[in-house]
Design a protein around this motif. Structure first.
Motif, short mmCIF file in Angstrom:
data_model
loop_
_atom_site.label_atom_id
_atom_site.label_comp_id
_atom_site.label_asym_id
_atom_site.label_seq_id
_atom_site.Cartn_x
_atom_site.Cartn_y
_atom_site.Cartn_z
N CYS A 51 -52.81 -60.15 -7.31
CA CYS A 51 -54.23 -60.09 -7.62
C CYS A 51 -54.80 -58.69 -7.43
O CYS A 51 -56.01 -58.49 -7.54
N PHE A 52 -53.92 -57.74 -7.13
CA PHE A 52 -54.37 -56.37 -6.92
C PHE A 52 -54.76 -55.75 -8.26
O PHE A 52 -54.11 -56.01 -9.28
N PRO A 53 -55.84 -54.95 -8.30
CA PRO A 53 -56.21 -54.30 -9.57
C PRO A 53 -55.05 -53.52 -10.18
O PRO A 53 -54.33 -52.82 -9.49
N MET A 54 -54.88 -53.68 -11.47
CA MET A 54 -53.81 -53.09 -12.29
C MET A 54 -52.46 -53.77 -12.11
O MET A 54 -51.45 -53.28 -12.62
N ALA A 55 -52.39 -54.85 -11.33
CA ALA A 55 -51.15 -55.62 -11.26
C ALA A 55 -50.90 -56.27 -12.62
O ALA A 55 -51.83 -56.69 -13.31
N ARG A 56 -49.64 -56.35 -13.00
CA ARG A 56 -49.23 -57.02 -14.24
C ARG A 56 -48.28 -58.14 -13.85
O ARG A 56 -47.35 -57.91 -13.07
N ALA A 57 -48.52 -59.34 -14.36
CA ALA A 57 -47.73 -60.46 -13.86
C ALA A 57 -47.65 -61.59 -14.88
O ALA A 57 -48.41 -61.64 -15.86
N LYS A 75 -45.09 -65.98 -11.14
CA LYS A 75 -43.64 -66.01 -11.31
C LYS A 75 -43.03 -64.61 -11.17
O LYS A 75 -42.09 -64.41 -10.41
N THR A 76 -43.56 -63.66 -11.93
CA THR A 76 -43.06 -62.29 -11.89
C THR A 76 -44.25 -61.35 -11.76
O THR A 76 -45.23 -61.50 -12.48
N CYS A 77 -44.16 -60.40 -10.82
CA CYS A 77 -45.28 -59.47 -10.60
C CYS A 77 -44.79 -58.04 -10.57
O CYS A 77 -43.80 -57.72 -9.90
N TYR A 78 -45.49 -57.18 -11.32
CA TYR A 78 -45.24 -55.74 -11.28
C TYR A 78 -46.40 -55.12 -10.50
O TYR A 78 -47.49 -54.92 -11.05
N PHE A 79 -46.15 -54.86 -9.23
CA PHE A 79 -47.20 -54.35 -8.36
C PHE A 79 -47.41 -52.86 -8.61
O PHE A 79 -46.43 -52.10 -8.72
N PRO A 80 -48.66 -52.40 -8.70
CA PRO A 80 -48.92 -50.97 -9.00
C PRO A 80 -48.72 -50.06 -7.80
O PRO A 80 -49.68 -49.59 -7.18
N LYS A 81 -47.47 -49.76 -7.50
CA LYS A 81 -47.17 -48.93 -6.33
C LYS A 81 -47.67 -47.49 -6.49
O LYS A 81 -48.18 -46.89 -5.55
N GLN A 82 -47.49 -46.94 -7.68
CA GLN A 82 -47.85 -45.55 -7.90
C GLN A 82 -49.33 -45.29 -7.67
O GLN A 82 -49.71 -44.26 -7.11
N GLN A 84 -51.18 -46.60 -5.61
CA GLN A 84 -51.49 -46.65 -4.19
C GLN A 84 -51.28 -45.32 -3.49
O GLN A 84 -51.90 -45.04 -2.46
N VAL A 85 -50.43 -44.49 -4.06
CA VAL A 85 -50.07 -43.24 -3.38
C VAL A 85 -50.54 -42.00 -4.13
O VAL A 85 -50.46 -40.90 -3.59
N ASP A 86 -51.02 -42.16 -5.34
CA ASP A 86 -51.40 -41.04 -6.18
C ASP A 86 -52.84 -41.23 -6.64
O ASP A 86 -53.13 -42.11 -7.45
N ILE A 87 -53.75 -40.42 -6.13
CA ILE A 87 -55.17 -40.60 -6.44
C ILE A 87 -55.46 -40.40 -7.93
O ILE A 87 -56.30 -41.07 -8.51
N GLU A 88 -54.72 -39.48 -8.58
CA GLU A 88 -54.94 -39.26 -10.00
C GLU A 88 -54.45 -40.45 -10.82
O GLU A 88 -55.12 -40.90 -11.76
N LYS A 123 -46.13 -46.81 -17.93
CA LYS A 123 -45.82 -45.37 -17.99
C LYS A 123 -46.39 -44.64 -16.78
O LYS A 123 -45.74 -43.75 -16.22
N ILE A 124 -47.60 -45.01 -16.36
CA ILE A 124 -48.20 -44.39 -15.18
C ILE A 124 -47.37 -44.74 -13.95
O ILE A 124 -47.11 -43.88 -13.10
N GLU A 125 -46.92 -46.00 -13.85
CA GLU A 125 -46.10 -46.41 -12.71
C GLU A 125 -44.78 -45.65 -12.65
O GLU A 125 -44.22 -45.43 -11.57
N GLU A 126 -44.28 -45.24 -13.80
CA GLU A 126 -43.01 -44.50 -13.84
C GLU A 126 -43.19 -43.04 -13.44
O GLU A 126 -42.22 -42.29 -13.38
N GLY A 127 -44.43 -42.65 -13.15
CA GLY A 127 -44.69 -41.29 -12.70
C GLY A 127 -45.02 -40.31 -13.81
O GLY A 127 -45.06 -39.10 -13.58
#
Length: 260
Positions: A51-57, A75-82, A84-88, A123-127
């Motif tokens: 339920c985190f903003p920008m989560a894809r599931a 069932k499947t969640c892609y959590f937006p890790k990037q 969380q650590v990158d302000i841009e 693409k953003i999550e991939e850095g």
């Protein structure tokens, strides 16, 4: 109504009452809907990550035509890790979510736009460079706001190679041979016009890599901003935050390498 399985992207989350929350989720099959999640504010809620903003599931839940919809499980969640650590990355991902939200009516189904937003966030999550990723979707979103400038070629001769500028008068790009047709043309830089022409047709899945220096990125941003100011007139807090963030950038740092 029976629970259904669906793909979704969380556009935003906000608290509701004491421990509950409301989520705006852009679903691929039913458009954007408001979901109520009970006790989501609890630290160990089983749906918290999804339920985190920008989560894809891939969710399972009840989607109602009116009122709140409800989530049962994920069932499947892609959590937006990037983000969380990158302000841009966070700033541009949030902006894209809010921009897509503004472009859609409640319940409006647009599978193509859903796929583009999914791919952009991926693409953003991939850095990859979040500014460039956002610029691509900004350009391709213009028709959702009732604006469809001709950006693929010159509006007069359909030439798609050479030096271009933008003409508000003719709602599109004009090549150097036709600059005289509009004395009040926008005076975009040649590189900004070149990349915006490319961005208007670019598929995220086909992207390999591109390197843009800081000057070119600023020129592209200014040109796209001028299109939104001229045609859309949208004011988003997330865009204002990006503008402030850019003002903090080191003006001496003119080298950027963007993988998109």
């Amino acid at each position: 109504m029976e629970p259904v399985e669906f793909l979704g992207i969380v556009l935003f989350q906000r608290p509701y009452k004491d421990r509950d929350a409301l989520l705006k989720i852009f679903t691929r099959s039913k458009g954007k809907r408001m979901f109520f999640v009970k006790n989501l504010q609890s630290p160990n809620h089983f749906l918290k990550r999804a339920c985190f903003p920008m989560a894809r599931a891939t969710y399972i839940g009840q989607i109602n035509a009116h009122g709140f919809s409800f989530l049962n499980e994920v069932k499947t969640c892609y959590f937006p890790k990037q983000v969380q650590v990158d302000i841009e990355a966070n700033a541009y991902a949030s902006y894209l979510a809010h921009l897509v939200d503004a472009s859609l009516e409640e319940g409006e189904v647009d599978e193509g736009l859903f796929d583009k937003l999914w791919q952009a966030l991926e693409k953003i999550e991939e850095g990859n460079d979040s500014m460039v990723i956002a610029n691509i979707l900004e350009v391709q979103l213009l028709p959702k706001f009732g604006v469809d400038p001709h950006l693929k070629s010159c509006v007069f001769c359909q030439k798609d190679q050479g030096i271009f500028d933008y003409s508000v008068r003719y709602d599109g790009l004009i090549c150097q041979d036709h600059f005289s047709r509009d004395p009040k043309r926008s005076h975009w830089s040649a590189r900004a016009a070149h990349f915006i022409r490319i961005f208007s047709q670019l598929d995220y899945e086909a992207i390999q890599s591109i390197s843009l220096n800081g000057k070119t990125k600023r020129e592209i941003r200014q040109a796209i901003d001028s299109l939104y100011q001229e045609y859309v007139g949208l004011s988003l807090k997330s865009k204002s935050f990006i503008d402030k963030l850019i003002n903090f950038d080191n003006p001496l740092d003119d080298s950027y390498s963007s993988k998109v």
